[in-house]
Motif scaffolding. Sequence first.
Motif, PDB file in Angstrom:
ATOM      1  N   ARG A  20       0.320  19.407   2.734  1.00 28.43           N
ATOM      2  CA  ARG A  20      -0.382  19.414   4.027  1.00 28.43           C
ATOM      3  C   ARG A  20       0.573  19.736   5.174  1.00 28.43           C
ATOM      4  O   ARG A  20       0.247  20.540   6.051  1.00 28.43           O
ATOM      5  CB  ARG A  20      -1.051  18.049   4.245  1.00 28.43           C
ATOM      6  CG  ARG A  20      -1.641  17.851   5.644  1.00 28.43           C
ATOM      7  CD  ARG A  20      -2.549  16.624   5.675  1.00 28.43           C
ATOM      8  NE  ARG A  20      -1.869  15.443   5.171  1.00 28.43           N
ATOM      9  CZ  ARG A  20      -1.091  14.661   5.925  1.00 28.43           C
ATOM     10  NH1 ARG A  20      -0.871  14.973   7.198  1.00 28.43           N
ATOM     11  NH2 ARG A  20      -0.516  13.582   5.415  1.00 28.43           N
ATOM     12  N   GLN A  59       8.647   8.416  -6.555  1.00 32.57           N
ATOM     13  CA  GLN A  59       7.404   9.173  -6.424  1.00 32.57           C
ATOM     14  C   GLN A  59       7.663  10.512  -5.728  1.00 32.57           C
ATOM     15  O   GLN A  59       7.103  11.548  -6.110  1.00 32.57           O
ATOM     16  CB  GLN A  59       6.361   8.372  -5.635  1.00 32.57           C
ATOM     17  CG  GLN A  59       5.894   7.091  -6.308  1.00 32.57           C
ATOM     18  CD  GLN A  59       6.677   5.876  -5.846  1.00 32.57           C
ATOM     19  OE1 GLN A  59       7.906   5.887  -5.813  1.00 32.57           O
ATOM     20  NE2 GLN A  59       5.963   4.813  -5.481  1.00 32.57           N
ATOM     21  N   SER A  92       0.828  -1.207   0.000  1.00 31.93           N
ATOM     22  CA  SER A  92       0.000   0.000   0.000  1.00 31.93           C
ATOM     23  C   SER A  92       0.860   1.253   0.000  1.00 31.93           C
ATOM     24  O   SER A  92       0.498   2.270  -0.589  1.00 31.93           O
ATOM     25  CB  SER A  92      -0.939   0.012   1.210  1.00 31.93           C
ATOM     26  OG  SER A  92      -0.199  -0.017   2.418  1.00 31.93           O
ATOM     27  N   GLN A 142      -0.292  11.796  -4.444  1.00 29.32           N
ATOM     28  CA  GLN A 142      -0.554  11.603  -3.015  1.00 29.32           C
ATOM     29  C   GLN A 142       0.583  12.151  -2.160  1.00 29.32           C
ATOM     30  O   GLN A 142       0.354  12.758  -1.116  1.00 29.32           O
ATOM     31  CB  GLN A 142      -0.752  10.113  -2.729  1.00 29.32           C
ATOM     32  CG  GLN A 142      -2.029   9.527  -3.308  1.00 29.32           C
ATOM     33  CD  GLN A 142      -2.093   8.018  -3.141  1.00 29.32           C
ATOM     34  OE1 GLN A 142      -1.191   7.293  -3.585  1.00 29.32           O
ATOM     35  NE2 GLN A 142      -3.132   7.538  -2.496  1.00 29.32           N
ATOM     36  N   ILE A 143       1.811  11.927  -2.604  1.00 32.26           N
ATOM     37  CA  ILE A 143       2.952  12.435  -1.850  1.00 32.26           C
ATOM     38  C   ILE A 143       2.992  13.962  -1.908  1.00 32.26           C
ATOM     39  O   ILE A 143       3.277  14.627  -0.912  1.00 32.26           O
ATOM     40  CB  ILE A 143       4.259  11.822  -2.386  1.00 32.26           C
ATOM     41  CG1 ILE A 143       4.262  10.315  -2.108  1.00 32.26           C
ATOM     42  CG2 ILE A 143       5.479  12.483  -1.752  1.00 32.26           C
ATOM     43  CD1 ILE A 143       5.434   9.578  -2.684  1.00 32.26           C
ATOM     44  N   GLN A 152       0.432  15.900  -2.139  1.00 34.95           N
ATOM     45  CA  GLN A 152      -0.613  16.373  -1.224  1.00 34.95           C
ATOM     46  C   GLN A 152      -0.146  16.291   0.227  1.00 34.95           C
ATOM     47  O   GLN A 152      -0.437  17.180   1.033  1.00 34.95           O
ATOM     48  CB  GLN A 152      -1.883  15.549  -1.426  1.00 34.95           C
ATOM     49  CG  GLN A 152      -2.562  15.788  -2.768  1.00 34.95           C
ATOM     50  CD  GLN A 152      -3.697  14.806  -3.050  1.00 34.95           C
ATOM     51  OE1 GLN A 152      -3.814  13.751  -2.393  1.00 34.95           O
ATOM     52  NE2 GLN A 152      -4.529  15.120  -4.023  1.00 34.95           N
ATOM     53  N   GLY A 153       0.580  15.212   0.554  1.00 32.26           N
ATOM     54  CA  GLY A 153       1.099  15.077   1.907  1.00 32.26           C
ATOM     55  C   GLY A 153       2.130  16.140   2.239  1.00 32.26           C
ATOM     56  O   GLY A 153       2.136  16.691   3.355  1.00 32.26           O
ATOM     57  N   MET A 199       1.669   4.276  -3.406  1.00 30.67           N
ATOM     58  CA  MET A 199       1.429   5.713  -3.339  1.00 30.67           C
ATOM     59  C   MET A 199       1.994   6.361  -4.601  1.00 30.67           C
ATOM     60  O   MET A 199       3.111   6.064  -5.014  1.00 30.67           O
ATOM     61  CB  MET A 199       2.109   6.326  -2.110  1.00 30.67           C
ATOM     62  CG  MET A 199       1.496   5.935  -0.783  1.00 30.67           C
ATOM     63  SD  MET A 199       2.364   6.712   0.614  1.00 30.67           S
ATOM     64  CE  MET A 199       1.906   8.432   0.357  1.00 30.67           C
ATOM     65  N   ASP A 200       1.225   7.239  -5.212  1.00 34.09           N
ATOM     66  CA  ASP A 200       1.736   7.918  -6.394  1.00 34.09           C
ATOM     67  C   ASP A 200       2.253   9.303  -6.035  1.00 34.09           C
ATOM     68  O   ASP A 200       2.139   9.756  -4.891  1.00 34.09           O
ATOM     69  CB  ASP A 200       0.671   7.985  -7.502  1.00 34.09           C
ATOM     70  CG  ASP A 200      -0.593   8.709  -7.058  1.00 34.09           C
ATOM     71  OD1 ASP A 200      -0.516   9.579  -6.165  1.00 34.09           O
ATOM     72  OD2 ASP A 200      -1.675   8.407  -7.601  1.00 34.09           O
TER      73      ASP A 200
END
Length: 226
Positions: A25, A99, A10, A18-19, A21-22, A14-15
Amino acid sequence: MGRINVDLSSVRNMDAVQIEQGIRRHLEQSLGVEPDEATSGDYWEALSLLAREINLDRIRNTRREEKDKGARRVYYLSLEFLVGRLLGNNLHNLGIYHQAEKAMASFGVSLSDVLEYETDPALGNGGLGRLAACFLDSLTTLNVPAFGYGINYRFGLFKQGFVGGKQVESPDAWREDSFPWGIEKPKRKQVVRLYGKVREVDGNKLWEDTQEVLGVPWGVLSQFDN
């Protein structure tokens, strides 16, 4: 530090989006910085916090798994642990390095420049510390649950220079700005007694005239390869 046993699929799925966005954040919520004003140090810390977040989730799962199986654990004691820079190593071992590279590129930032910002944790001073870190890595490879215990040096190394023709030393303030891989646990502090003398009274030995210091535990998160 210890073995992480749970499935990595999982995480490795992660693409870059997503990274990205993290990272965004953590820049905005953890550091209070907008991406267009962030420095390489800000990006390093945000990406480190994201990798730490993933590690913590996996560590909790591993501890549950070990508890359920009644697994025994090895505790390795050393005065030094030279683990090296942690972000690049963690990204590789989590399987998300490329990624993360693409995610950084979306901000117009080079991941290699971000990785250069990190300083080596000065938790030792030579081959003994490197050997201790390698032992933990070997235990991980052998799938042995293990923890390393050492000293969290504030100034583990010192820098040498010359002023007026004389050698001078200055401290290596390696964690003064930020060290996202360390988690302080002040509620678990313990009194440590030093020095003193032992006196025998009625067959019982008493340790007296000691000096007391407070020992505050820290956890250092390093994701070893599976």
